[in-house]
Write an enzyme that holds these catalytic residues in place. Structure first.
Site, PDB file in Angstrom:
ATOM      1  N   LYS A  57       0.871  -1.040   0.170  1.00 53.90           N
ATOM      2  CA  LYS A  57       0.160  -0.523  -0.014  1.00 53.90           C
ATOM      3  C   LYS A  57       0.601   1.341  -0.252  1.00 53.90           C
ATOM      4  O   LYS A  57       0.298   2.478  -0.132  1.00 53.90           O
ATOM      5  CB  LYS A  57      -1.166   0.206   0.978  1.00 53.90           C
ATOM      6  CG  LYS A  57      -2.016  -1.122   1.349  1.00 53.90           C
ATOM      7  CD  LYS A  57      -2.672  -1.167   2.506  1.00 53.90           C
ATOM      8  CE  LYS A  57      -2.437  -0.752   3.907  1.00 53.90           C
ATOM      9  NZ  LYS A  57      -1.640  -2.707   3.879  1.00 53.90           N
ATOM     10  N   LYS A  58       2.225   1.122   0.152  1.00 58.51           N
ATOM     11  CA  LYS A  58       2.548   2.132   0.835  1.00 58.51           C
ATOM     12  C   LYS A  58       3.075   3.260  -0.747  1.00 58.51           C
ATOM     13  O   LYS A  58       2.850   2.510  -2.055  1.00 58.51           O
ATOM     14  CB  LYS A  58       4.415   1.808   0.950  1.00 58.51           C
ATOM     15  CG  LYS A  58       3.714   1.079   3.062  1.00 58.51           C
ATOM     16  CD  LYS A  58       2.963   2.218   3.614  1.00 58.51           C
ATOM     17  CE  LYS A  58       2.860   1.962   4.904  1.00 58.51           C
ATOM     18  NZ  LYS A  58       2.767   0.693   5.478  1.00 58.51           N
TER      19      LYS A  58
END
Length: 377
Positions: A180-181
């Site tokens: 998700k980063k």
């Protein structure tokens, strides 16, 4: 519409990089990890980096490098992912939870001063959601008290504060490449510092304490002049962990790093559209004071008074939402370490995370903005 909250920006380039690793038939800790480490160091402008299998591992090993006496205290923001505090406990240290700043959602400088005592040995600032902590102020405060600064940059790959890369302000910086980063290796992390001696033992620590990893031994024996029946020999002189990054992850990371600036720029464009689109909305307000220049925001967080109602409303519209994060002392495991954190205890009840990823289309962005503005509360 059915819009995801997060989505990694991956494509054929990453697949080709993985195929190349398969073609070499070397998937574990190997040459690609070494290549990625050097590229990452050059990218953020530090002397050395060590690739690991998660941001959590990065924090654990980074803190371990200082060999603080057991029982000493580490100042940690109460609003962060569990890993920040878990790393403290992994090292037999005590987390001291610090309240959030009401404006930035980052660590409160005022509460840091209140929570500090002579048993504190370090502070772990977190760039919450990608919003930079005022690292010049924090470093000055920490240095005057002889505290080490472990910079948790899990949320901020590629971001800068006052022209200097986030993750290079502290004594040691930690990054996350979870899916998700800002960029991803699937899972994965990096430890970075200008102190090469500080990082040197961590190469052993990430590989169960072994002083020569397998690829290093292969390189040493590949020379035609090498003639040693003990080429396989290694030693373990300290505790270690199975925390190494592998060549599959690094192969993805090399491609992702090349895309990182464009992905961060695209997030800035999306955030600009969001902020302009909801500027007259009374019910939904930005949760972070987004500064969209050299930024690395990985989530779009808003504040809503009736959060649960808003979440269900957006779900009905086909828009995914989330909540990042619950104050850590609300979790049963961390309650024994609870301190007074009145700002975070109240503020988190209004936080909602909305979709943000580079491949969001203009149609999807406009639809989300319309849904927000149509919300009646």
């Amino acid at each position: 519409m059915n819009i995801r909250l997060f989505k990694p920006c991956i494509g054929d380039e990453e697949l080709e990089a993985i195929k190349e690793a398969f073609g070499r038939a070397w998937l574990g800790l190997g040459p690609k990890v070494n290549e990625f480490e050097k590229m990452w160091s050059n990218f953020i402008g530090c002397k050395d980096s060590v690739g690991v299998n998660s941001g959590t591992a990065a924090l654990h090993l980074a803190l371990s490098s200082f060999r603080f006496p057991a029982g000493k205290k580490v100042l940690v923001p109460v609003m962060t992912f569990a890993s920040t505090a878990m790393a403290v406990l992994y090292n037999n240290l005590q987390p001291v939870f610090v309240d959030m700043d009401e404006m930035t959602s980052g660590i409160s400088m005022e509460d840091l001063e209140r929570k500090y005592d002579k048993d504190c040995v370090a502070v772990i600032p977190v760039h919450f959601g990608g919003h930079p902590v005022a690292m010049d102020q924090l470093n000055s405060w920490a240095k005057s008290r002889n505290l080490k600064v472990i910079e948790d940059s899990a949320h901020s790959a590629g971001g800068k504060y006052k022209g200097k890369a986030l993750g290079t302000w502290g004594d040691i910086g930690c990054f996350s490449f979870e899916e998700k980063k800002c960029m991803t290796t699937g899972d994965g992390g990096m430890i970075s510092s200008d102190d090469e001696e500080l990082l040197k033992p961590l190469r052993h620590s990430r590989w169960v304490g072994i002083n020569k990893d397998t690829w290093q031994r292969v390189k040493e024996t590949s020379s035609s002049s090498h003639n040693d029946p003990y080429h396989w020999y290694y030693e373990i002189s300290d505790i270690g962990y199975k925390y190494n990054m592998n060549d599959l992850m690094a192969s993805i990371g090399i491609v992702q790093l090349d895309k990182l600036e464009n992905m961060n720029n695209r997030r800035e464009e999306i955030l600009t559209a969001y902020l302009q689109g909801i500027q007259n909305c009374e019910k939904v307000r930005p949760g972070i004071p987004y500064h969209l220049e050299n930024s690395s925001y990985w989530m779009f967080m808003v504040k809503v008074k009736q959060r649960d109602k808003f979440i269900l409303y957006m779900k009905d519209k086909g828009v995914s939402t989330g909540v990042h994060y619950i104050p850590l002392t609300f979790h049963p495991y961390f309650q024994p370490f609870k301190t007074e954190t009145p700002v975070a205890d109240q503020a988190w009840k209004e936080f909602v995370t909305l979709p943000l990823f580079p491949e969001l289309s203009t149609e999807e962005i406009n639809y989300i903005i319309q849904c927000i503005n149509d919300y009646k509360g």
